[in-house]
Design a protein around this motif. Structure first.
Motif, PDB file in Angstrom:
ATOM      1  N   GLY A 151       0.798  -1.220   0.000  1.00  0.00           N
ATOM      2  CA  GLY A 151       0.000   0.000   0.000  1.00  0.00           C
ATOM      3  C   GLY A 151       0.827   1.265   0.000  1.00  0.00           C
ATOM      4  O   GLY A 151       0.302   2.340   0.314  1.00  0.00           O
ATOM      5  N   LEU A 152       2.082   1.205  -0.377  1.00  0.00           N
ATOM      6  CA  LEU A 152       2.967   2.373  -0.270  1.00  0.00           C
ATOM      7  C   LEU A 152       2.593   3.484  -1.242  1.00  0.00           C
ATOM      8  O   LEU A 152       2.706   4.665  -0.927  1.00  0.00           O
ATOM      9  N   GLY A 153       2.126   3.098  -2.432  1.00  0.00           N
ATOM     10  CA  GLY A 153       1.833   4.113  -3.436  1.00  0.00           C
ATOM     11  C   GLY A 153       3.095   4.629  -4.109  1.00  0.00           C
ATOM     12  O   GLY A 153       4.210   4.160  -3.834  1.00  0.00           O
ATOM     13  N   GLN A 154       2.932   5.620  -4.969  1.00  0.00           N
ATOM     14  CA  GLN A 154       4.074   6.196  -5.691  1.00  0.00           C
ATOM     15  C   GLN A 154       4.007   7.719  -5.676  1.00  0.00           C
ATOM     16  O   GLN A 154       4.253   8.389  -6.678  1.00  0.00           O
ATOM     17  N   THR A 155       3.677   8.248  -4.516  1.00  0.00           N
ATOM     18  CA  THR A 155       3.566   9.693  -4.319  1.00  0.00           C
ATOM     19  C   THR A 155       4.850  10.228  -3.686  1.00  0.00           C
ATOM     20  O   THR A 155       5.734   9.448  -3.301  1.00  0.00           O
ATOM     21  N   PRO A 156       4.981  11.548  -3.537  1.00  0.00           N
ATOM     22  CA  PRO A 156       6.144  12.077  -2.810  1.00  0.00           C
ATOM     23  C   PRO A 156       6.270  11.500  -1.402  1.00  0.00           C
ATOM     24  O   PRO A 156       7.387  11.247  -0.931  1.00  0.00           O
ATOM     25  N   TRP A 157       5.143  11.277  -0.717  1.00  0.00           N
ATOM     26  CA  TRP A 157       5.189  10.648   0.610  1.00  0.00           C
ATOM     27  C   TRP A 157       5.816   9.265   0.503  1.00  0.00           C
ATOM     28  O   TRP A 157       6.670   8.882   1.320  1.00  0.00           O
ATOM     29  N   SER A 158       5.427   8.501  -0.508  1.00  0.00           N
ATOM     30  CA  SER A 158       5.952   7.151  -0.718  1.00  0.00           C
ATOM     31  C   SER A 158       7.462   7.190  -0.918  1.00  0.00           C
ATOM     32  O   SER A 158       8.215   6.376  -0.345  1.00  0.00           O
ATOM     33  N   GLU A 159       7.917   8.144  -1.731  1.00  0.00           N
ATOM     34  CA  GLU A 159       9.347   8.244  -2.010  1.00  0.00           C
ATOM     35  C   GLU A 159      10.130   8.608  -0.750  1.00  0.00           C
ATOM     36  O   GLU A 159      11.238   8.097  -0.523  1.00  0.00           O
ATOM     37  N   GLN A 160       9.548   9.447   0.088  1.00  0.00           N
ATOM     38  CA  GLN A 160      10.216   9.800   1.342  1.00  0.00           C
ATOM     39  C   GLN A 160      10.345   8.586   2.264  1.00  0.00           C
ATOM     40  O   GLN A 160      11.357   8.405   2.942  1.00  0.00           O
ATOM     41  N   MET A 161       9.312   7.756   2.294  1.00  0.00           N
ATOM     42  CA  MET A 161       9.374   6.554   3.126  1.00  0.00           C
ATOM     43  C   MET A 161      10.519   5.637   2.665  1.00  0.00           C
ATOM     44  O   MET A 161      11.300   5.143   3.476  1.00  0.00           O
TER      45      MET A 161
END
Length: 504
Positions: free
Chosen positions: A328-338
């Motif tokens: 469920g990580l996604g591919q958004t800026p939040w995802s990239e930061q994680m």
């Protein structure tokens, strides 16, 4: 004489490519004085016994025979059927008058038994149980006519099919379909287990799979090093450490699942619940803040932490011993930061789902190679990681998983029918699982399983091997109880726990 037929549960663990099996055959004949015709008779009898075990009273048997040894095996089956007074017809795709050696002797045996033989061009529709004795391991390149026409006719007949050695049209080395391919309900393979039977299109085309050693001398197997090992859950469970009586939660690690962007909270929750059920001492979830309350309501045993940014995640990474990144990580800026923050640590990691897609994109991790991670791509994700097509991955899954491991390091699991595990130059295969697993979230549960096994001290390769076997066999048990349709990932959890504890 002992029957040369072995049951499905006795499938060998050593897997070979076709040329190695031919070498085993030659070794038995040339160095151990086992006559080729004797091996052919044993193959035909093993196939005939397997056929009768599956269909005890066939109204008729139709053998579709090619040239070479595969055709010879079919002629032996036809002759044995005639001896039992079972109506049998042979339709030959290759002119039997041009047969040589052992295959010619098998043809003469069938003819002496009064078997009716006709050219395949006269076959309108096969009757009774159909025996595919056309191509075997000798096929190189795409299936050509008239064999392609014969395969189409067999598949369209609606009759049950027994394939000798492997279904005609299937690549013994890769499991790739070489054009038209026979779809069998039963396949009996001989001398050595061909690796292509157990992965790619293999499981879909072989049906029930049996193995016959043909009583080949045991010494011949020392002459060939198996290319792949078939995994057995019982063997792997023995490598799970025992729990001391004075153990505490800190003894079994802390698994942190990082994921659950907006709209995907369930994926992270399933991974975390699987980790907890598989024995992780502590299990936490780092997710979007909005998901904290519903996750705790569903599973209060989890520690659920809201992390709106990579900066908020950074101090939390001092707690876990293993990270599961991607559900469920996604591919958004939040995802990239994680991903960026997780990659800064030296912690073992399981990389799944969108974390794999971010790795493939190359923006967050310019040089993505580690020794202590497990990558778990399905064929589509593998194609992105290798910058090729999914069809190219599936055309040779063994080559694909080896390339992935070489490029990214660590341990790689290439999911799908006949899941492959590559690590340290070794490739192993898990022939478990079923089509009921073709639903969203199955990979998230597997990731949680892998995280828990790493947290309990298993090395990455063993954790990967045990994890895929547990996952697939749990799904098989669930389907056995309730059927293949409608299987949900969380349905596997009770079976996973039972298998891990040896109560199933």
């Amino acid at each position: 004489m002992t029957s040369p037929v072995l049951s499905t549960t006795d499938l060998p663990t050593d897997l070979y490519v076709a040329e190695q099996v031919r070498q085993l055959d030659r070794c038995a004949i040339d160095e151990h004085d086992v006559a080729g015709i004797l091996l052919m008779k044993r193959a035909g009898r093993a196939a005939f016994e397997a056929l009768l075990k599956r269909w005890p009273e066939p109204e008729a048997i139709t053998v579709v025979a090619g040239s070479g040894n595969n055709g010879g095996d079919g002629y032996v089956v036809a002759g044995l059927a005639a001896q039992r007074r079972i109506p049998v017809n042979v339709y030959y795709v290759a002119d039997p008058e041009k047969l040589q050696g052992d295959a010619k002797a098998a043809y003469e045996f069938a003819r002496r038994e009064g078997v009716i033989m006709q050219p395949f061009s006269e076959c309108k529709s096969p009757q009774g149980v159909v025996v595919d004795a056309m191509l075997g391991t000798g096929l190189s390149g795409e299936v050509r006519e008239p064999y392609a026409q014969a395969i189409r006719l067999i598949n369209a007949s609606g009759q049950p099919v027994v394939a000798l050695d492997l279904p005609s049209g299937l690549c013994a080395d890769t499991g790739r379909s070489l054009g038209e391919t026979v779809k069998a309900q039963l396949t009996i393979t001989f001398i050595g287990m061909k690796q292509g039977l157990l992965t790619g299109r293999g499981p879909a085309m072989t049906g029930e799979l049996r193995f016959a050693s043909l009583q080949a001398p045991e010494a011949i197997y020392a002459t060939q090093t198996a290319t792949t090992q078939r995994l057995r859950l019982a063997d792997l469970l023995e490598r799970l450490p025992e729990r001391d009586q004075d153990a505490h939660k800190g003894s079994f690690g802390h698994t942190m699942v990082i994921g659950g962007d907006y709209g995907y909270a369930g994926a992270a929750l399933m991974a975390a619940e699987a980790a907890a059920r598989l024995g992780s001492g502590l299990t936490s979830v780092a997710t979007q803040p909005e998901h904290v309350s519903p996750m705790i309501a569903r599973r209060p045993e989890l520690m659920v932490l809201g992390v709106p940014s990579g900066q908020a995640l950074e101090p939390l990474l001092e707690r876990p011993t293993v990270l599961v990144l991607g559900p469920g990580l996604g591919q958004t800026p939040w995802s990239e930061q994680m991903l960026q923050q997780a990659a800064k640590t030296e912690l073992p990691m399981v990389i799944d789902a969108d974390a794999l897609n971010l790795v493939a994109a190359g923006r967050v991790l310019p040089n993505p190679q580690r020794n202590n991670w497990i990558l778990t791509p399905h064929p589509g994700e593998a194609a992105r990681l290798l910058d090729c097509t999914t069809a190219e991955v599936q055309a040779d899954r063994f080559a694909a998983v080896a390339k992935l491991q070489e490029r990214y390091g660590g341990t790689v699991i290439l999911k799908g029918a006949g899941t492959l595990v590559a690590s340290g130059g070794q490739v192993s295969l898990a022939n478990v699982g079923n089509p009921g697993m073709a639903t969203g979230g199955m990979g998230d549960v597997l990731s949680g399983v892998l995280g828990a096994l790493l947290a309990q001290g298993m090395d990455a390769m063993t954790a990967a091997q045990l994890g895929v076997c547990l996952h697939g066999e749990a799904a098989d048990l669930a389907v056995q109880d309730d059927g293949v349709r409608g299987l949900l990932p969380t349905d596997l959890l009770p079976y996973l726990r039972q298998l891990l504890n040896g109560v199933r």
